[in-house]
Write an enzyme that holds these catalytic residues in place. Structure first.
Site, PDB file in Angstrom:
ATOM      1  CG  ASP A  69      -6.657  -6.014 -12.525  1.00 55.90           C
ATOM      2  OD1 ASP A  69      -6.398  -7.208 -12.274  1.00 55.90           O
ATOM      3  OD2 ASP A  69      -5.879  -5.080 -12.239  1.00 55.90           O
ATOM      4  NE  ARG A  88      -3.718  -2.291   2.285  1.00 52.21           N
ATOM      5  CZ  ARG A  88      -4.709  -2.510   1.424  1.00 52.21           C
ATOM      6  NH1 ARG A  88      -5.023  -1.592   0.535  1.00 52.21           N
ATOM      7  NH2 ARG A  88      -5.389  -3.629   1.454  1.00 52.21           N
ATOM      8  CG  HIS A 121       2.511 -10.398 -13.536  1.00 54.30           C
ATOM      9  ND1 HIS A 121       2.113  -9.155 -13.103  1.00 54.30           N
ATOM     10  CD2 HIS A 121       3.770 -10.585 -13.076  1.00 54.30           C
ATOM     11  CE1 HIS A 121       3.103  -8.606 -12.406  1.00 54.30           C
ATOM     12  NE2 HIS A 121       4.120  -9.444 -12.379  1.00 54.30           N
ATOM     13  CE1 TYR A 128      -1.342  -4.646  -3.836  1.00 61.50           C
ATOM     14  CE2 TYR A 128      -2.680  -2.707  -3.400  1.00 61.50           C
ATOM     15  CZ  TYR A 128      -2.259  -3.972  -3.056  1.00 61.50           C
ATOM     16  OH  TYR A 128      -2.761  -4.570  -1.929  1.00 61.50           O
ATOM     17  CG  HIS A 172       0.092  -1.622 -11.534  1.00 64.13           C
ATOM     18  ND1 HIS A 172      -0.965  -1.905 -10.707  1.00 64.13           N
ATOM     19  CD2 HIS A 172       0.707  -2.808 -11.772  1.00 64.13           C
ATOM     20  CE1 HIS A 172      -0.990  -3.210 -10.455  1.00 64.13           C
ATOM     21  NE2 HIS A 172       0.024  -3.776 -11.077  1.00 64.13           N
ATOM     22  CG  HIS A 231      -5.313 -11.408 -10.699  1.00 65.48           C
ATOM     23  ND1 HIS A 231      -4.008 -11.259 -10.292  1.00 65.48           N
ATOM     24  CD2 HIS A 231      -5.561 -10.345 -11.499  1.00 65.48           C
ATOM     25  CE1 HIS A 231      -3.504 -10.150 -10.804  1.00 65.48           C
ATOM     26  NE2 HIS A 231      -4.434  -9.574 -11.540  1.00 65.48           N
ATOM     27  CD  GLU A 286       0.684 -10.429 -10.435  1.00 62.47           C
ATOM     28  OE1 GLU A 286      -0.003 -10.321 -11.468  1.00 62.47           O
ATOM     29  OE2 GLU A 286       1.314  -9.482  -9.934  1.00 62.47           O
ATOM     30  CG  HIS A 304      -3.525  -7.047 -15.826  1.00 67.04           C
ATOM     31  ND1 HIS A 304      -2.504  -6.356 -15.222  1.00 67.04           N
ATOM     32  CD2 HIS A 304      -4.276  -7.543 -14.815  1.00 67.04           C
ATOM     33  CE1 HIS A 304      -2.640  -6.434 -13.908  1.00 67.04           C
ATOM     34  NE2 HIS A 304      -3.699  -7.149 -13.637  1.00 67.04           N
ATOM     35  CG  ASP A 352      -1.432  -9.680 -15.230  1.00 64.14           C
ATOM     36  OD1 ASP A 352      -2.348 -10.462 -15.529  1.00 64.14           O
ATOM     37  OD2 ASP A 352      -1.170  -9.344 -14.054  1.00 64.14           O
ATOM     38  CG  HIS A 397       4.119  -5.660  -8.238  1.00 64.08           C
ATOM     39  ND1 HIS A 397       3.630  -4.386  -8.125  1.00 64.08           N
ATOM     40  CD2 HIS A 397       3.313  -6.290  -9.126  1.00 64.08           C
ATOM     41  CE1 HIS A 397       2.560  -4.258  -8.908  1.00 64.08           C
ATOM     42  NE2 HIS A 397       2.347  -5.404  -9.533  1.00 64.08           N
ATOM     43  CD  GLU A 419       1.164  -5.974 -13.822  1.00 61.58           C
ATOM     44  OE1 GLU A 419       1.834  -5.535 -12.861  1.00 61.58           O
ATOM     45  OE2 GLU A 419       0.271  -6.828 -13.713  1.00 61.58           O
TER      46      GLU A 419
HETATM   47 ZN    ZN Z   1      -4.184  -7.488 -11.787  1.00 55.51          ZN
HETATM   48 FE    FE Z   2       0.038  -8.501 -12.650  1.00 58.62          FE
HETATM   49 FE    FE Z   3       0.639  -5.759 -10.996  1.00 57.94          FE
END
Ligand code: ZN
Ligand code: FE
Ligand code: FE
Length: 263
Positions: free
Chosen positions: A208, A21, A195, A54, A91, A210, A240, A163, A160, A51, A126
């Protein structure tokens, strides 16, 4: 992290460079980082794919939010050098109504501030689902960002599967076509990591969410075709999916099985 990855049969993994976060990062213990490097080497791991948090938005309409992204990413570049030669995925962000041109130029500006020619880390954009005002939902936007980056050999892409499918690319029915399009617009030589996720939503939904492998709209067969595609072979694959460690162990074993079957 290294021991957990080993215990589930992985030979790469992702990690957050700090609390996902955002916020302050714990200082890195150099001895611990060195021990991890030794473990990775001894067990023949491939490159890792870190990563970024996000919640960062490098193309926010608020200066304060962009500045926070810049500070975190700049510090992450220093942190990554404790594990040299790996990838740092992020991202691209959401332009929140400023328009994609403005958003892209803000992302490029931050990348040019944080990437130095001497760093060993390659920064990856990504591919995104294109939800809301998200940038990176089409290959053209990734290309435009890459075109603006000065250290061209320190920038690439992480694809991804959830995505790109959510963004409307038909990886289930026409993977060859999608990869040809990616090659024409971005260049497959820029694709450094994958991903691997199934999707809770149909192609083109721009959602989005998963799903575990085989429990979504992409399905095991299309995921297997993706990871075993001759043009993608050898790239680090990061799961993920909504799992705990034992779930990841099962998915890794299952995907390795598809690799043997594809041979
Ligand atoms: Zn995602
Ligand atoms: Fe991803
Ligand atoms: Fe990501």
């Amino acid at each position: 992290m290294g021991k957990a990855a080993l215990s589930i049969g992985a030979d790469t993994f992702a990690f957050f460079t700090r609390n996902p976060r955002g916020g302050k990062a714990k200082a890195i213990d150099p001895g611990d980082a060195l021990a991890l490097r030794t473990l990775l080497q001894e067990n023949h791991f491939g490159p890792l794919v870190a990563h970024a948090p996000y919640t960062l938005n490098p193309c926010s309409d608020k200066e304060r939010v962009r500045e926070f992204a810049r500070l975190c990413m700049a510090e992450d570049m220093e942190r990554m050098e404790y594990l040299p030669g790996n990838y740092y995925n992020f991202h691209p962000g959401s332009h929140v109504g400023q328009g994609r041109e403005k958003g892209i130029s803000q992302i490029v500006e931050i990348l040019n501030e944080i990437i130095s020619p001497s760093q060993s880390t390659i920064v990856l954009l990504e591919t995104m689902a294109g939800k809301g005002s998200e940038i990176g939902g089409c290959f053209e936007e990734l290309r435009e960002i890459i075109d603006g980056v000065k250290c061209r050999d320190r920038i690439g892409v992480c694809m991804d599967s959830c995505h790109v499918s959510d963004a409307g690319y038909d990886i289930i029915g026409d993977l060859d076509g999608v990869l040809a399009e990616f090659d024409r617009i971005v260049g497959l030589s820029r694709l450094h990591a994958l991903h691997i996720n199934d999707s809770k939503n149909p192609a083109g939904s721009r959602k989005d969410r998963h799903a575990c492998i085989g429990e979504g709209t992409i399905g095991t067969e299309a995921i297997a075709a993706f990871i075993n595609h001759p043009k993608l072979k050898g790239l680090p694959c990061i799961l993920e999916t909504p799992n705990e460690l034992d779930g990841y162990a099962r998915e890794i074993a299952m995907l390795r099985e598809t690799e043997r079957a594809a041979k």
